[in-house]
Structures are given as structure tokens and as C-alpha cells.
Write a protein that holds these residues in place. Structure first.
Motif, PDB file in Angstrom:
ATOM      1  N   ASP A  29       8.494   1.803   6.340  1.00  0.00           N
ATOM      2  CA  ASP A  29       7.296   1.584   7.143  1.00  0.00           C
ATOM      3  C   ASP A  29       7.080   2.663   8.199  1.00  0.00           C
ATOM      4  O   ASP A  29       5.939   3.033   8.504  1.00  0.00           O
ATOM      5  CB  ASP A  29       7.338   0.209   7.814  1.00  0.00           C
ATOM      6  CG  ASP A  29       7.013  -0.915   6.849  1.00  0.00           C
ATOM      7  OD1 ASP A  29       6.703  -0.616   5.680  1.00  0.00           O
ATOM      8  OD2 ASP A  29       7.063  -2.088   7.265  1.00  0.00           O
ATOM      9  N   LEU A 134       0.572  -3.484  10.619  1.00  0.00           N
ATOM     10  CA  LEU A 134       1.167  -3.439   9.292  1.00  0.00           C
ATOM     11  C   LEU A 134       2.319  -4.432   9.213  1.00  0.00           C
ATOM     12  O   LEU A 134       3.260  -4.367  10.004  1.00  0.00           O
ATOM     13  CB  LEU A 134       1.690  -2.026   8.999  1.00  0.00           C
ATOM     14  CG  LEU A 134       2.387  -1.830   7.649  1.00  0.00           C
ATOM     15  CD1 LEU A 134       1.397  -2.004   6.512  1.00  0.00           C
ATOM     16  CD2 LEU A 134       3.043  -0.452   7.596  1.00  0.00           C
ATOM     17  N   SER A 136       4.899  -7.007   6.390  1.00  0.00           N
ATOM     18  CA  SER A 136       5.586  -6.889   5.108  1.00  0.00           C
ATOM     19  C   SER A 136       4.701  -7.324   3.943  1.00  0.00           C
ATOM     20  O   SER A 136       4.861  -6.841   2.816  1.00  0.00           O
ATOM     21  CB  SER A 136       6.860  -7.740   5.122  1.00  0.00           C
ATOM     22  OG  SER A 136       6.539  -9.117   5.319  1.00  0.00           O
ATOM     23  N   GLU A 138       1.037  -8.206   4.600  1.00  0.00           N
ATOM     24  CA  GLU A 138      -0.376  -8.107   4.898  1.00  0.00           C
ATOM     25  C   GLU A 138      -0.671  -7.038   5.941  1.00  0.00           C
ATOM     26  O   GLU A 138       0.215  -6.514   6.601  1.00  0.00           O
ATOM     27  CB  GLU A 138      -0.929  -9.455   5.386  1.00  0.00           C
ATOM     28  CG  GLU A 138      -0.356  -9.966   6.694  1.00  0.00           C
ATOM     29  CD  GLU A 138       0.979 -10.646   6.517  1.00  0.00           C
ATOM     30  OE1 GLU A 138       1.055 -11.584   5.727  1.00  0.00           O
ATOM     31  OE2 GLU A 138       1.942 -10.220   7.175  1.00  0.00           O
ATOM     32  N   VAL A 139      -1.965  -6.754   6.048  1.00  0.00           N
ATOM     33  CA  VAL A 139      -2.517  -5.924   7.110  1.00  0.00           C
ATOM     34  C   VAL A 139      -3.393  -6.832   7.950  1.00  0.00           C
ATOM     35  O   VAL A 139      -4.181  -7.625   7.419  1.00  0.00           O
ATOM     36  CB  VAL A 139      -3.345  -4.758   6.522  1.00  0.00           C
ATOM     37  CG1 VAL A 139      -4.105  -4.033   7.619  1.00  0.00           C
ATOM     38  CG2 VAL A 139      -2.441  -3.798   5.773  1.00  0.00           C
ATOM     39  N   ARG A 212      -1.395  -6.070   2.081  1.00  0.00           N
ATOM     40  CA  ARG A 212      -0.846  -4.823   2.601  1.00  0.00           C
ATOM     41  C   ARG A 212      -1.396  -3.591   1.887  1.00  0.00           C
ATOM     42  O   ARG A 212      -1.591  -2.527   2.487  1.00  0.00           O
ATOM     43  CB  ARG A 212       0.679  -4.884   2.483  1.00  0.00           C
ATOM     44  CG  ARG A 212       1.432  -3.638   2.901  1.00  0.00           C
ATOM     45  CD  ARG A 212       2.909  -3.838   2.623  1.00  0.00           C
ATOM     46  NE  ARG A 212       3.659  -2.584   2.681  1.00  0.00           N
ATOM     47  CZ  ARG A 212       4.377  -2.192   3.723  1.00  0.00           C
ATOM     48  NH1 ARG A 212       4.458  -2.960   4.798  1.00  0.00           N
ATOM     49  NH2 ARG A 212       5.042  -1.046   3.692  1.00  0.00           N
ATOM     50  N   LEU A 215      -4.243  -1.226   3.303  1.00  0.00           N
ATOM     51  CA  LEU A 215      -4.085  -0.485   4.560  1.00  0.00           C
ATOM     52  C   LEU A 215      -5.001   0.733   4.629  1.00  0.00           C
ATOM     53  O   LEU A 215      -5.751   0.902   5.599  1.00  0.00           O
ATOM     54  CB  LEU A 215      -2.630  -0.053   4.740  1.00  0.00           C
ATOM     55  CG  LEU A 215      -2.367   0.905   5.924  1.00  0.00           C
ATOM     56  CD1 LEU A 215      -2.712   0.233   7.241  1.00  0.00           C
ATOM     57  CD2 LEU A 215      -0.921   1.401   5.907  1.00  0.00           C
TER      58      LEU A 215
END
Length: 235
Positions: A29, A134, A136, A138-139, A212, A215
Motif C-alpha cells: 500500500d 485506501l 484493504s 474499499e476506497v 478498492r 482507486l
């Protein structure tokens, strides 16, 4: 650049800025975020993860109660910006002192629920500071006046109001047209995309959660300037 902006902000940039917290950060990340921003700002103890990865933060903002002396010693003194008051979180202190088109936050989701709720609260309290978080899975972002995203059909799109809001949508299995969303009333979690999703809301206060993988789309939407921006909240 790291300086006092025209409104007294600590960090000012014409490009997206990465903001790093001390919460859960998944493998890769840091690199993912750093490849999308030019400046890396740490909220207090969030400096540790950056330093341990080999990146010295461009600025560290917070009350410094969770920044170890070992990590603090590795940051040049001119990049340390202590804010001693205890009435706000380190995320709040950092977000309100950054002026940029967009802030990409890492290390603020997962872990303690009270910390996450405080982060969402700050995002809504500072509606003129666009921020994407950010996680694991979702955004998460504070809905701008309008946004369109290409979400694969069947993917989850969740909406949670921190204030009373109304709006319009296209591409959701359960449209929000004609609905009033509010924290102690109807919410919009576990909705699903049918096609490209468009949201338009009448005011700030709606937190949006998308997969996620969206993004870059969300970042591009904010960077395009076509989302509109909320004005600063009146004090």
C-alpha cells in the motif's frame, strides 16, 4: 512545497498529496500510494511506516504523542510541525493543514472503529479538503457535488450519511432519487452497481465506499475538476 500557504496551511501543493497514518497498512500500500503522489505527509506516528520503508516524510503533523523518539530523530527539524491541542485527532490536524487538489490517505482504515469514525467525522467537517482513503477492501471518500465512476456491475457501492442529504443517482440497483439520507434514518449501504454510477448530492455529508479497484478512477474524477468542490465550512 512545505510552507505556510495563503490560508496558513502547513503543506501546499498543486498535486495530490499522500497522507499516512499509524493504522493498518497492507502489503504494497505504501508503494501504491507513493507512486500516485509527489509529497508524503505523516499524521504523527504514521511517520514510522514511511521511515521504515526508506521514505522520510516531507512533513509530520500532529501532537507527537505516538511518534517515537527514534523515528522523530530521523526527520529534519524543519519538517516537524507539532500541534499540541488535544481537541482533534492527528488526521484532523493534518487534513485541515494541507491545501492540495486531493489527499490520498493510507493507514486510517481498519483497526479501531473509534479511530475510523473520527476520520470520517473530520472528512465531513473539512468538506473543502478532498480526501480519498485506501482500505484493504474499499476506497472511501466524501462525496463531492457530483461524480461518475465506472463500477463493474454487481460490485458494492455503499453510501453512509453523516448529515442529512438528498440527491440523485444513475446506475445503482436502488436509486437514491427522492430519498432523504440521514445518520439516524435511512442510509444507503450495500447498494450495487448496474452500470456506470453517477451520484449528485445537494450538500456535503455523504461518505461513499466503492471497491478498492476503483482507486485510480476516483482519483481521476477529483483531478478532472468535473466533480465540483464544496466550500469551506463556516466556523
Amino acid at each position: 512545497m512545505v510552507n505556510l500557504g495563503k490560508n496558513g496551511e502547513i503543506v501546499h501543493s498543486d498535486w495530490p498529496i499522500g497522507l499516512f497514518g499509524g493504522g493498518e497498512i497492507g502489503p504494497g500500500d505504501l508503494d501504491l500510494a507513493l507512486s500516485r503522489v509527489r509529497l508524503a505527509v505523516a499524521a504523527d506516528g504514521g511517520a514510522a511506516g514511511l521511515i521504515d520503508s526508506g521514505r522520510v516524510p516531507d512533513a509530520v503533523i500532529g501532537d507527537f504523542d505516538s511518534l517515537s523518539s527514534r523515528h522523530r530523530a530521523q526527520v529534519p527539524a524543519e519538517r516537524l510541525f507539532p500541534i499540541r491541542e488535544q481537541d482533534s485527532t492527528d488526521f484532523d490536524k493534518a487534513l485541515r493543514n494541507i491545501r492540495a487538489p486531493l489527499v490520498l490517505g493510507v493507514g486510517f482504515l481498519g483497526g479501531r472503529l473509534d479511530h475510523q469514525l473520527a476520520v470520517f467525522n473530520a472528512m465531513v467537517r473539512w468538506p473543502d479538503r478532498p480526501c480519498i482513503l485506501l482500505g484493504s477492501q474499499e476506497v472511501v471518500f466524501h462525496a463531492p457535488p457530483h461524480v461518475t465512476l465506472q463500477i463493474p456491475p454487481g460490485d458494492t457501492v455503499s453510501l453512509f450519511p453523516f448529515r442529512r442529504v438528498t440527491g440523485h443517482s444513475r446506475g445503482l440497483e436502488w436509486p437514491i432519487d427522492g430519498l432523504v439520507l440521514e445518520p439516524d434514518g435511512r442510509v444507503g449501504t450495500s447498494n450495487r452497481a448496474l452500470s456506470d454510477v453517477t451520484l449528485a448530492v445537494d450538500g456535503p455529508g455523504l461518505i461513499v465506499m466503492v471497491p478498492r479497484g476503483a482507486l485510480d478512477q476516483v482519483m481521476q474524477a477529483f483531478a478532472s475538476g468535473q466533480t465540483g468542490r464544496w466550500p469551506a465550512r463556516a466556523e
